[in-house]
Design an enzyme around this catalytic site. Structure first.
Site, PDB file in Angstrom:
ATOM      1  N   LYS A  15       0.811  -1.217   0.000  1.00 40.36           N
ATOM      2  CA  LYS A  15       0.000   0.000   0.000  1.00 40.36           C
ATOM      3  C   LYS A  15       0.847   1.272   0.000  1.00 40.36           C
ATOM      4  O   LYS A  15       0.562   2.221  -0.735  1.00 40.36           O
ATOM      5  CB  LYS A  15      -0.909  -0.006   1.234  1.00 40.36           C
ATOM      6  CG  LYS A  15      -1.690   1.271   1.440  1.00 40.36           C
ATOM      7  CD  LYS A  15      -2.668   1.129   2.601  1.00 40.36           C
ATOM      8  CE  LYS A  15      -1.956   0.998   3.931  1.00 40.36           C
ATOM      9  NZ  LYS A  15      -1.548   2.295   4.500  1.00 40.36           N
ATOM     10  N   ARG A 100      -9.111   3.696  10.561  1.00 43.67           N
ATOM     11  CA  ARG A 100      -8.811   2.344  11.049  1.00 43.67           C
ATOM     12  C   ARG A 100      -9.953   1.765  11.879  1.00 43.67           C
ATOM     13  O   ARG A 100      -9.921   0.596  12.220  1.00 43.67           O
ATOM     14  CB  ARG A 100      -7.546   2.389  11.927  1.00 43.67           C
ATOM     15  CG  ARG A 100      -6.268   2.638  11.150  1.00 43.67           C
ATOM     16  CD  ARG A 100      -5.585   1.327  10.848  1.00 43.67           C
ATOM     17  NE  ARG A 100      -4.440   1.470   9.962  1.00 43.67           N
ATOM     18  CZ  ARG A 100      -3.174   1.387  10.345  1.00 43.67           C
ATOM     19  NH1 ARG A 100      -2.888   1.183  11.612  1.00 43.67           N
ATOM     20  NH2 ARG A 100      -2.198   1.505   9.481  1.00 43.67           N
ATOM     21  N   ARG A 139      12.888 -13.175   7.981  1.00 41.19           N
ATOM     22  CA  ARG A 139      14.181 -12.487   7.979  1.00 41.19           C
ATOM     23  C   ARG A 139      15.020 -12.987   9.156  1.00 41.19           C
ATOM     24  O   ARG A 139      14.507 -13.294  10.225  1.00 41.19           O
ATOM     25  CB  ARG A 139      13.988 -10.975   8.145  1.00 41.19           C
ATOM     26  CG  ARG A 139      13.215 -10.321   7.040  1.00 41.19           C
ATOM     27  CD  ARG A 139      13.256  -8.832   7.187  1.00 41.19           C
ATOM     28  NE  ARG A 139      13.012  -8.415   8.573  1.00 41.19           N
ATOM     29  CZ  ARG A 139      13.240  -7.208   9.030  1.00 41.19           C
ATOM     30  NH1 ARG A 139      13.746  -6.286   8.247  1.00 41.19           N
ATOM     31  NH2 ARG A 139      12.975  -6.902  10.274  1.00 41.19           N
ATOM     32  N   ARG A 170      14.146 -13.022  14.725  1.00 41.90           N
ATOM     33  CA  ARG A 170      13.519 -12.229  15.779  1.00 41.90           C
ATOM     34  C   ARG A 170      12.062 -12.670  15.932  1.00 41.90           C
ATOM     35  O   ARG A 170      11.428 -13.099  14.976  1.00 41.90           O
ATOM     36  CB  ARG A 170      13.584 -10.742  15.449  1.00 41.90           C
ATOM     37  CG  ARG A 170      14.996 -10.158  15.515  1.00 41.90           C
ATOM     38  CD  ARG A 170      15.061  -8.759  14.914  1.00 41.90           C
ATOM     39  NE  ARG A 170      14.031  -7.888  15.485  1.00 41.90           N
ATOM     40  CZ  ARG A 170      13.145  -7.204  14.755  1.00 41.90           C
ATOM     41  NH1 ARG A 170      13.158  -7.277  13.449  1.00 41.90           N
ATOM     42  NH2 ARG A 170      12.267  -6.426  15.336  1.00 41.90           N
ATOM     43  N   ARG A 181      -0.541 -10.907  13.915  1.00 43.11           N
ATOM     44  CA  ARG A 181      -0.680  -9.450  13.772  1.00 43.11           C
ATOM     45  C   ARG A 181      -1.617  -9.109  12.626  1.00 43.11           C
ATOM     46  O   ARG A 181      -2.426  -8.194  12.711  1.00 43.11           O
ATOM     47  CB  ARG A 181       0.687  -8.808  13.509  1.00 43.11           C
ATOM     48  CG  ARG A 181       1.468  -8.456  14.764  1.00 43.11           C
ATOM     49  CD  ARG A 181       2.444  -7.317  14.483  1.00 43.11           C
ATOM     50  NE  ARG A 181       3.229  -7.557  13.271  1.00 43.11           N
ATOM     51  CZ  ARG A 181       4.452  -8.071  13.268  1.00 43.11           C
ATOM     52  NH1 ARG A 181       5.036  -8.382  14.399  1.00 43.11           N
ATOM     53  NH2 ARG A 181       5.085  -8.253  12.138  1.00 43.11           N
TER      54      ARG A 181
END
Ligand SMILES: [Zn+2]
Length: 226
Positions: A15, A100, A139, A170, A181
């Site tokens: 986006k 939101r 990652r 991580r 999430r």
């Protein structure tokens, strides 16, 4: 008639890139809530990049520094200032990162009516969950120097290429964390999308493929709008 656009889509949908491209190619005022909030904290600047309303900026910065969410009513005031700062006769604006929540969406509808703005087109960049998880997770980060290696180029425990440390994933970069999430984001923002889609022209853009493919799809949809 101005081209006003409300851009929707989760992190990892592309986006931000598409919003910048569209704002650049059509000469739209890019109103990014992320940029507004960062500017409040960093510079003490208002949403329009000027000194703005110092009290409002102070209040916003204090909330963010305390790690809290900016409440809907304060967010509305910031958006009002940003949209009111768009000069009359401009090509239009592009709203990125807002609304939101359902109350924010209702607030935006009232605000646009009050400002006499041309009705926006609502564009949702849609990318399936597993593709977003693939884009955002995996990652590896060196636990010693912080060097980041893209997903797929190494495995956990591999030696770092920069120092003599080792690579680890991580918590934030684990697929299950990204998946959670994303689920939270979709659930929380869906009511805002529903409110806007019921009121304005709503277009869902396929966000798969290269960034250029997506840019092309957006251009086609807007051209069809006339
Ligand atoms: Zn290292």
């Amino acid at each position: 008639m101005a081209l006003n656009v409300v851009f929707l889509g989760p992190p990892g949908s592309g986006k931000g890139t598409q919003a910048e491209r569209l704002a650049g190619s059509r000469g739209l005022w890019h109103v990014s809530t992320g940029a507004i909030l960062r500017a409040c904290v960093r510079d003490g600047f208002g949403p329009d990049g000027t000194a703005g309303n110092p009290e409002l900026v102070r209040q916003t910065a204090a909330i963010l520094k305390a790690g809290q969410l900016v409440p809907d009513d304060l967010m509305m005031v910031l958006i009002r200032e940003a949209l009111a700062a768009v000069p009359a006769g401009s090509s239009g604006w592009l709203l990125d990162g807002f609304p939101r929540t359902a109350p924010q969406a209702e607030g935006l509808i009232s605000l646009l009516a009050e400002l006499g703005s041309d009705e926006p087109v609502v564009l949702e960049i849609f990318v399936p969950n597993e593709e977003i998880v693939r884009r955002l997770s995996g990652r590896l980060t060196c636990s010693t120097c912080g060097h980041v290696t893209a997903a797929g180029l190494a495995v956990e425990g591999d030696p770092c290429r920069v120092c003599d440390g080792h690579l680890a994933m991580r918590e934030d970069d684990r697929p299950e964390t990204v998946r959670n999430r994303l689920a939270v984001f979709r659930e929380k923002t869906r009511p805002a999308k529903d409110v806007l889609a019921a009121r304005y022209r709503f277009e869902r853009i396929d966000g798969l493929g290269s960034p250029n493919d997506v840019t092309q799809r957006i251009a086609s949809v807007l051209a069809a709008a006339g």
